[in-house]
Write an enzyme that holds these catalytic residues in place. Structure first.
Site, PDB file in Angstrom:
ATOM      1  N   ASP A  64       0.900  -1.424  -0.238  1.00 30.45           N
ATOM      2  CA  ASP A  64       0.193   0.086   0.297  1.00 30.45           C
ATOM      3  C   ASP A  64       1.063   1.308  -0.214  1.00 30.45           C
ATOM      4  O   ASP A  64       1.826   1.514   1.327  1.00 30.45           O
ATOM      5  CB  ASP A  64      -0.912  -0.464   1.439  1.00 30.45           C
ATOM      6  CG  ASP A  64      -1.778   0.974   1.659  1.00 30.45           C
ATOM      7  OD1 ASP A  64      -1.528   2.339   0.547  1.00 30.45           O
ATOM      8  OD2 ASP A  64      -3.022   0.971   2.002  1.00 30.45           O
ATOM      9  N   ASN A  91       2.459   5.349 -10.977  1.00 27.20           N
ATOM     10  CA  ASN A  91       1.335   5.460 -11.978  1.00 27.20           C
ATOM     11  C   ASN A  91       0.661   4.715 -10.965  1.00 27.20           C
ATOM     12  O   ASN A  91      -0.589   5.509 -11.454  1.00 27.20           O
ATOM     13  CB  ASN A  91       1.835   3.951 -13.159  1.00 27.20           C
ATOM     14  CG  ASN A  91       0.400   3.388 -13.646  1.00 27.20           C
ATOM     15  OD1 ASN A  91      -0.070   3.929 -14.563  1.00 27.20           O
ATOM     16  ND2 ASN A  91      -0.198   2.511 -12.479  1.00 27.20           N
ATOM     17  N   TYR A 159      -9.254  14.665  -8.572  1.00 28.48           N
ATOM     18  CA  TYR A 159      -7.920  13.663  -8.684  1.00 28.48           C
ATOM     19  C   TYR A 159      -7.804  14.913  -9.784  1.00 28.48           C
ATOM     20  O   TYR A 159      -6.494  14.808 -10.104  1.00 28.48           O
ATOM     21  CB  TYR A 159      -8.907  13.251  -9.869  1.00 28.48           C
ATOM     22  CG  TYR A 159      -8.176  11.905 -11.018  1.00 28.48           C
ATOM     23  CD1 TYR A 159      -8.049  11.506 -11.336  1.00 28.48           C
ATOM     24  CD2 TYR A 159      -8.094  12.756 -12.343  1.00 28.48           C
ATOM     25  CE1 TYR A 159      -7.376   9.936 -11.552  1.00 28.48           C
ATOM     26  CE2 TYR A 159      -7.724  12.001 -12.886  1.00 28.48           C
ATOM     27  CZ  TYR A 159      -6.672  10.895 -12.641  1.00 28.48           C
ATOM     28  OH  TYR A 159      -5.841  10.093 -13.650  1.00 28.48           O
ATOM     29  N   LYS A 163      -3.231  16.361  -9.673  1.00 26.82           N
ATOM     30  CA  LYS A 163      -2.181  15.633 -10.753  1.00 26.82           C
ATOM     31  C   LYS A 163      -2.414  16.973 -11.575  1.00 26.82           C
ATOM     32  O   LYS A 163      -0.737  16.919 -11.681  1.00 26.82           O
ATOM     33  CB  LYS A 163      -3.850  14.834 -12.470  1.00 26.82           C
ATOM     34  CG  LYS A 163      -4.117  13.649 -12.409  1.00 26.82           C
ATOM     35  CD  LYS A 163      -2.773  13.352 -12.171  1.00 26.82           C
ATOM     36  CE  LYS A 163      -3.616  11.326 -11.585  1.00 26.82           C
ATOM     37  NZ  LYS A 163      -1.818  10.554 -11.465  1.00 26.82           N
TER      38      LYS A 163
END
Length: 254
Positions: A64, A91, A159, A163
């Site tokens: 994790d 990733n 999100y 990013k």
């Protein structure tokens, strides 16, 4: 010891599916030893199985990446098994439910930040520790940014925010790594065909409030780009690259 130094060793997080799996298989096809990292052992085993004969150059580790102790143990094992690290592909990522901002739970927000941003930082930190002291010195880190690193979708604050933050992490990593021959770049991906983007063909919310289907591209094109970046000498770097479906509505006014 010479044989160990000749090995090119990569760590790929989120290697059990989608872009991570495609990237891992691409790197294996180009001679890398690849450490497959993810939370689901069975998914990692399937990635290794798809590598065929190259599976002998894989090492699967369940971890994790939001937990500092697990990340330390992960990279400690990489160092003890291979003696070096040449490439980290940050990733692993996740999204939150597409709901109006005021309806988003703190838990959903925090979970996305933990995986997408903190996880990438923790892995980068441990990669630095190995890459700085190994011989030959240095290495490369590639961050999965997404086109959400500069253009949001509706109802995507967690999100999109993480990013955007990955872009800052990429730039800081590139700067701080420069004196130690550590290169860092970012791949921004638009609509690669994976389980995560399956809904694109059914229709997704657009900036004008409409619902429209969007084209996708084969995830192999993403893997090819990562293999290209990974294959460069450390004196050359791709700071940022965008690979997207030509017809997606990213380019243009909302």
């Amino acid at each position: 010891m010479g044989n160990v130094e000749m090995k090119r060793v990569a760590v790929v997080t989120g290697a059990g599916s989608g872009i991570g799996r495609a990237a891992a298989l691409g790197l294996l096809g180009n001679g890398f030893h690849v450490v497959l990292v993810g939370r689901r052992a069975e998914a990692l085993k399937e990635t290794a199985r798809r590598a065929g004969d190259a599976s002998s150059r894989t090492l699967s580790i369940t971890a994790d990446i939001t937990k500092p102790d697990e990340v330390r143990n992960l990279f400690g094992r990489v160092e003890s098994e291979f003696g070096r690290l040449d490439l980290l592909f940050n990733n692993a990522g996740k999204g939150a439910p597409a709901v109006p901002m005021e309806e988003l739970s703190f838990e959903d927000w925090q979970s996305v930040v933990d995986v997408n941003l903190t996880g990438a930082f923790l892995c980068t930190q441990q990669a630095f520790r190995i890459m700085k002291k190994q011989s030959p010195r240095g290495g490369r880190i590639i961050n999965n940014g997404s086109v959400s690193a500069y253009v949001p979708r509706p109802f995507s604050a967690p999100y999109t925010a993480t990013k955007h933050a990955i872009t800052g992490l990429t730039k800081s990593t590139a700067l701080d790594g420069r004196p130690f021959d550590i290169a860092c770049g970012q791949i921004d991906i638009g609509n690669a065909a994976t389980d995560m983007t399956e809904r694109m063909s059914q229709g997704v919310p657009q900036a004008d409030g409409s619902i429209a289907s969007e084209p996708t591209i084969n995830v192999q094109h993403i893997a090819d780009a990562i293999v290209y970046m990974a294959g460069l000498p450390l004196g050359a770097n791709v700071p940022t690259i965008t690979v997207m479906a030509t017809g997606m509505p990213l380019v243009g006014r909302g």
